[in-house]
Design a protein around this motif. Structure first.
Motif, PDB file in Angstrom:
ATOM      1  N   UNK A  22       0.814  -1.214   0.000  1.00  0.00           N
ATOM      2  CA  UNK A  22       0.000   0.000   0.000  1.00  0.00           C
ATOM      3  C   UNK A  22       0.849   1.266   0.000  1.00  0.00           C
ATOM      4  N   UNK A  23       2.162   1.125   0.021  1.00  0.00           N
ATOM      5  CA  UNK A  23       3.072   2.265  -0.016  1.00  0.00           C
ATOM      6  C   UNK A  23       2.902   3.145  -1.244  1.00  0.00           C
ATOM      7  N   UNK A  24       2.847   2.576  -2.456  1.00  0.00           N
ATOM      8  CA  UNK A  24       2.654   3.427  -3.634  1.00  0.00           C
ATOM      9  C   UNK A  24       1.351   4.230  -3.579  1.00  0.00           C
ATOM     10  N   UNK A  25       0.301   3.654  -3.021  1.00  0.00           N
ATOM     11  CA  UNK A  25      -0.959   4.384  -2.903  1.00  0.00           C
ATOM     12  C   UNK A  25      -0.832   5.532  -1.906  1.00  0.00           C
ATOM     13  N   UNK A  26      -0.061   5.316  -0.839  1.00  0.00           N
ATOM     14  CA  UNK A  26       0.204   6.375   0.122  1.00  0.00           C
ATOM     15  C   UNK A  26       0.990   7.515  -0.497  1.00  0.00           C
ATOM     16  N   UNK A  27       1.934   7.182  -1.371  1.00  0.00           N
ATOM     17  CA  UNK A  27       2.728   8.209  -2.054  1.00  0.00           C
ATOM     18  C   UNK A  27       1.831   9.041  -2.971  1.00  0.00           C
ATOM     19  N   UNK A  33      -2.308  15.457  -1.962  1.00  0.00           N
ATOM     20  CA  UNK A  33      -2.520  16.401  -0.868  1.00  0.00           C
ATOM     21  C   UNK A  33      -1.626  17.621  -1.013  1.00  0.00           C
ATOM     22  N   UNK A  34      -0.352  17.406  -1.330  1.00  0.00           N
ATOM     23  CA  UNK A  34       0.574  18.536  -1.479  1.00  0.00           C
ATOM     24  C   UNK A  34       0.186  19.426  -2.655  1.00  0.00           C
ATOM     25  N   UNK A  35      -0.220  18.820  -3.760  1.00  0.00           N
ATOM     26  CA  UNK A  35      -0.669  19.609  -4.900  1.00  0.00           C
ATOM     27  C   UNK A  35      -1.855  20.479  -4.522  1.00  0.00           C
ATOM     28  N   UNK A  36      -2.819  19.891  -3.824  1.00  0.00           N
ATOM     29  CA  UNK A  36      -4.008  20.633  -3.408  1.00  0.00           C
ATOM     30  C   UNK A  36      -3.646  21.763  -2.457  1.00  0.00           C
ATOM     31  N   UNK A  37      -2.776  21.489  -1.523  1.00  0.00           N
ATOM     32  CA  UNK A  37      -2.416  22.475  -0.503  1.00  0.00           C
ATOM     33  C   UNK A  37      -1.607  23.628  -1.097  1.00  0.00           C
TER      34      UNK A  37
END
Length: 96
Positions: A22-27, A33-37
């Motif tokens: 599930x690591x790639x999905x977390x990335x 999130x960073x793009x949105x922020x």
């Protein structure tokens, strides 16, 4: 489309990464999130008219697909009857 690829590649990722599959999905979630922020503007407390005016000012002088953005901002959208007539005219032109 994304669900198809997740379903297609997840078994291979699970086999290769095991408990970390599930690591790639977390990335991807973190990047989203960073793009949105960072890049998306805050719109809380603004009206749609204010947002439209801000976007028109930001894109003043830009033409998209031969459409004048500034001219469209004050343009009243066509009514349902106008859309129906335009579609009927198009169908007549195409021979449907």
């Amino acid at each position: 489309t994304c669900n198809f690829f997740v379903g297609l590649f997840f078994p291979y990722m699970n086999e290769a990464l095991g408990a970390y599959s599930f690591g790639p999905f977390g990335v991807v979630l973190l990047v989203t999130f960073l793009f949105t922020w960072i890049w998306l503007p805050e719109t809380q407390g603004t009206t749609p008219e204010e947002l439209q005016a801000e976007l028109v000012m930001k894109n003043a002088g830009v033409t998209y697909h031969n459409m004048d953005i500034e001219g469209m901002a004050s343009h009243v959208p066509p009514s349902k009857d106008e859309w129906d007539q335009a579609l009927a005219d198009l169908a007549d032109e195409e021979g449907f």
